[in-house]
Design a protein around this motif. Structure first.
Motif, PDB file in Angstrom:
ATOM      1  N   MET A  62      -2.559 -17.432   2.502  1.00  0.00           N
ATOM      2  CA  MET A  62      -1.131 -17.699   2.736  1.00  0.00           C
ATOM      3  C   MET A  62      -0.762 -17.659   4.217  1.00  0.00           C
ATOM      4  SD  MET A  62       0.547 -18.107  -0.119  1.00  0.00           S
ATOM      5  CE  MET A  62       2.184 -17.712   0.427  1.00  0.00           C
ATOM      6  N   CYS A  63      -1.605 -17.068   5.028  1.00  0.00           N
ATOM      7  CA  CYS A  63      -1.304 -17.019   6.464  1.00  0.00           C
ATOM      8  C   CYS A  63      -1.670 -18.340   7.157  1.00  0.00           C
ATOM      9  CB  CYS A  63      -2.029 -15.848   7.127  1.00  0.00           C
ATOM     10  SG  CYS A  63      -1.465 -14.254   6.492  1.00  0.00           S
ATOM     11  N   PRO A  96      -4.050   0.396   7.303  1.00  0.00           N
ATOM     12  CA  PRO A  96      -2.660  -0.097   7.283  1.00  0.00           C
ATOM     13  C   PRO A  96      -2.496  -1.481   7.897  1.00  0.00           C
ATOM     14  CG  PRO A  96      -2.909   1.764   8.797  1.00  0.00           C
ATOM     15  CD  PRO A  96      -4.180   1.670   8.032  1.00  0.00           C
ATOM     16  N   LEU A  97      -3.241  -1.760   8.973  1.00  0.00           N
ATOM     17  CA  LEU A  97      -3.042  -3.053   9.652  1.00  0.00           C
ATOM     18  C   LEU A  97      -3.354  -4.214   8.722  1.00  0.00           C
ATOM     19  CD1 LEU A  97      -4.443  -2.424  13.238  1.00  0.00           C
ATOM     20  CD2 LEU A  97      -2.053  -2.632  12.501  1.00  0.00           C
ATOM     21  N   ASN A 103       0.346  -8.703   3.917  1.00  0.00           N
ATOM     22  CA  ASN A 103       1.547  -8.780   3.068  1.00  0.00           C
ATOM     23  C   ASN A 103       2.758  -9.305   3.832  1.00  0.00           C
ATOM     24  OD1 ASN A 103      -0.209  -7.711   1.261  1.00  0.00           O
ATOM     25  ND2 ASN A 103       0.925  -5.852   0.844  1.00  0.00           N
ATOM     26  N   ILE A 104       2.909  -8.868   5.080  1.00  0.00           N
ATOM     27  CA  ILE A 104       4.137  -9.257   5.786  1.00  0.00           C
ATOM     28  C   ILE A 104       3.976 -10.610   6.464  1.00  0.00           C
ATOM     29  CG2 ILE A 104       5.747  -8.575   7.621  1.00  0.00           C
ATOM     30  CD1 ILE A 104       5.290  -5.713   6.589  1.00  0.00           C
ATOM     31  N   GLU A 105       2.832 -10.826   7.103  1.00  0.00           N
ATOM     32  CA  GLU A 105       2.651 -12.125   7.761  1.00  0.00           C
ATOM     33  C   GLU A 105       2.670 -13.258   6.724  1.00  0.00           C
ATOM     34  OE1 GLU A 105      -0.363 -12.192  10.774  1.00  0.00           O
ATOM     35  OE2 GLU A 105      -0.571 -14.365  10.590  1.00  0.00           O
ATOM     36  N   THR A 154       5.228  -1.955   3.028  1.00  0.00           N
ATOM     37  CA  THR A 154       5.252  -3.425   3.160  1.00  0.00           C
ATOM     38  C   THR A 154       6.263  -4.008   2.154  1.00  0.00           C
ATOM     39  OG1 THR A 154       3.419  -3.906   1.600  1.00  0.00           O
ATOM     40  CG2 THR A 154       2.820  -3.555   3.917  1.00  0.00           C
ATOM     41  N   LYS A 155       6.367  -3.421   0.973  1.00  0.00           N
ATOM     42  CA  LYS A 155       7.334  -3.920  -0.023  1.00  0.00           C
ATOM     43  C   LYS A 155       8.763  -3.674   0.468  1.00  0.00           C
ATOM     44  CE  LYS A 155       4.411  -5.351  -3.159  1.00  0.00           C
ATOM     45  NZ  LYS A 155       4.158  -6.792  -3.268  1.00  0.00           N
ATOM     46  N   LEU A 156       8.989  -2.467   1.030  1.00  0.00           N
ATOM     47  CA  LEU A 156      10.317  -2.150   1.572  1.00  0.00           C
ATOM     48  C   LEU A 156      10.697  -3.123   2.678  1.00  0.00           C
ATOM     49  CD1 LEU A 156      10.697   1.676   2.281  1.00  0.00           C
ATOM     50  CD2 LEU A 156      12.043   0.228   0.803  1.00  0.00           C
TER      51      LEU A 156
END
Ligand SMILES: NC(=O)c1ccc[n+]([C@@H]2O[C@H](COP(=O)([O-])OP(=O)(O)OC[C@H]3O[C@@H](n4cnc5c(N)ncnc54)[C@H](O)[C@@H]3O)[C@@H](O)[C@H]2O)c1
Length: 339
Positions: A62-63, A96-97, A103-105, A154-156
């Motif tokens: 997806m990125c 975490p990275l 998830n966010i990118e 990441t969901k928040l």
């Protein structure tokens, strides 16, 4: 009338594949984008075998913006269901990275592309994880949100990002679906959850022990302030959850705005109750050992799903017994095929 086309990101995964079946049953066309980092291309054949129609499947990350743009150029989508993401809480603590990037990118890339192509109806896979350790039960959508691990954060962040996006442009219509604990499998036994490595979730872990692939189950924590001392969760049949996505799509068509909905059964069951229910169904003893609590786990969580019932017209209907029956069927069929 032409069937509406829905883009399902992460559609080859556990929840995604069941959602694709429900979408087909409701008459939607389905286009899946998945990089198969936690799934298998054979799922597409299985969805076809269940529904009689093969979803369009595109394998990429997806990125990759150019690939994503090509999909929107080729198809005209009524909405997007965004499930693609990494979900292992423990891994998110150690890496975490990887979670923030994936998830966010991927989400920002998707939203920019949707905006560019004028597709602004979105159903997002959020999680009960956003409630952290709830002060009281059952959990309602207006409860304070905070994360106890990078996955939940990441969901928040994505929920906040979507809220900001809607404030900036009210043409967006967004349903934030906060899933509780999906378990079970499609009744055909053709699709289900099959994590690689040691399962992080309870149901696949119990199944491996029932099949004799693992000697016993670790029950994390026997001293929680619950009836039998083990953790209590809101287990929801994955097909009930899948059908919730169809209801959310229909809600989006009628409702401008953004709203969060709990998708849970509304009932809490302890780990020991789940083991007993599974034993009844598979007719085998599930040996277990109670060990120390897992950092980050909470004593109890279950949903108040009444908002989803009122607004979406959706309610979970399958029992704990049905979850175990369908899970066991999937596990036995699947392990026989892979023997
Ligand atoms: N299963 C649960 O208990 C649970 C609970 C709450 C929320 N969720 C959320 O629901 C969604 C689906 O969960 P699931 O249980 O089906 O997980 P899953 O791992 O089975 O499915 C996720 C799918 O997304 C794909 N994917 C991941 N990153 C990608 C990327 N960058 N590009 C393309 N594809 C990518 C994976 O290959 C996989 O097929 C996730 O966002 C998860 O966080 C799951």
């Amino acid at each position: 009338m032409m069937a509406k086309s829905i883009l399902v990101t992460g559609g080859a995964g556990y929840i995604g594949s069941h959602t694709c079946v429900s979408l087909r049953n409701a008459g939607y066309e389905v286009v899946i984008v998945d990089n198969l980092c936690n799934s298998d291309a054979s799922v597409i054949d299985r969805v076809e075998a269940i529904t009689g129609k093969r979803p369009v499947f595109l394998q990429f990350d997806m990125c990759e913006r150019d690939e994503l743009r090509k999909v929107f150029q080729r198809h005209s989508f009524a909405a997007v269901i965004h499930l693609a993401g990494l979900k292992a809480v423990n891994e998110s603590v150690s890496q975490p990275l990887k979670y923030y990037r994936n998830n966010i990118e991927a989400s920002t890339m998707l939203l920019e592309t949707m905006d560019e192509f004028g597709v602004r109806n979105l159903v997002f896979s959020s999680s009960a994880n956003v409630y952290g350790v709830p002060d009281s039960l059952p959990v309602q959508e207006h409860f304070p949100r905070y994360a106890t691990n990078p996955y939940g954060r990441t969901k928040l962040i994505i929920e906040d990002l979507l809220t900001d996006l809607h404030s900036a442009d009210s043409r967006w219509r967004i349903a934030l679906l906060r899933y509780f604990n999906p378990v079970g499998a499609h009744e055909s036994g053709r699709i289900g959850e099959n994590p690689s490595g040691e399962p992080g979730n309870l149901m696949p872990y119990i199944s491996r022990v029932a099949l004799g692939k693992l000697p016993y189950l670790h029950v994390y924590g026997g001293d929680y302030p619950t009836e039998d001392g083990t953790g209590v969760r809101d287990f929801i049949h994955v097909m009930d959850l899948a059908e919730g996505h169809v209801s959310a799509l229909q809600w989006l068509e009628m409702s401008p705005g953004i709203a969060a909905f709990n998708l849970g059964s509304g009932e809490g069951h302890s780990v020991l109750e789940m083991i007993a229910a599974y034993e009844d169904v598979c007719g085998r003893k599930i040996p277990y050992r109670i060990v120390a609590r897992r950092p980050g786990d909470i004593p109890a969580s279950f949903a108040d799903p009444s908002l989803a019932q009122r607004e979406l017209g959706w309610k979970a209907s399958r029992s704990l017994h049905c979850m175990c029956v369908d899970e066991w069927r999937w596990q036995t069929v699947h392990s026989a095929q892979n023997a």
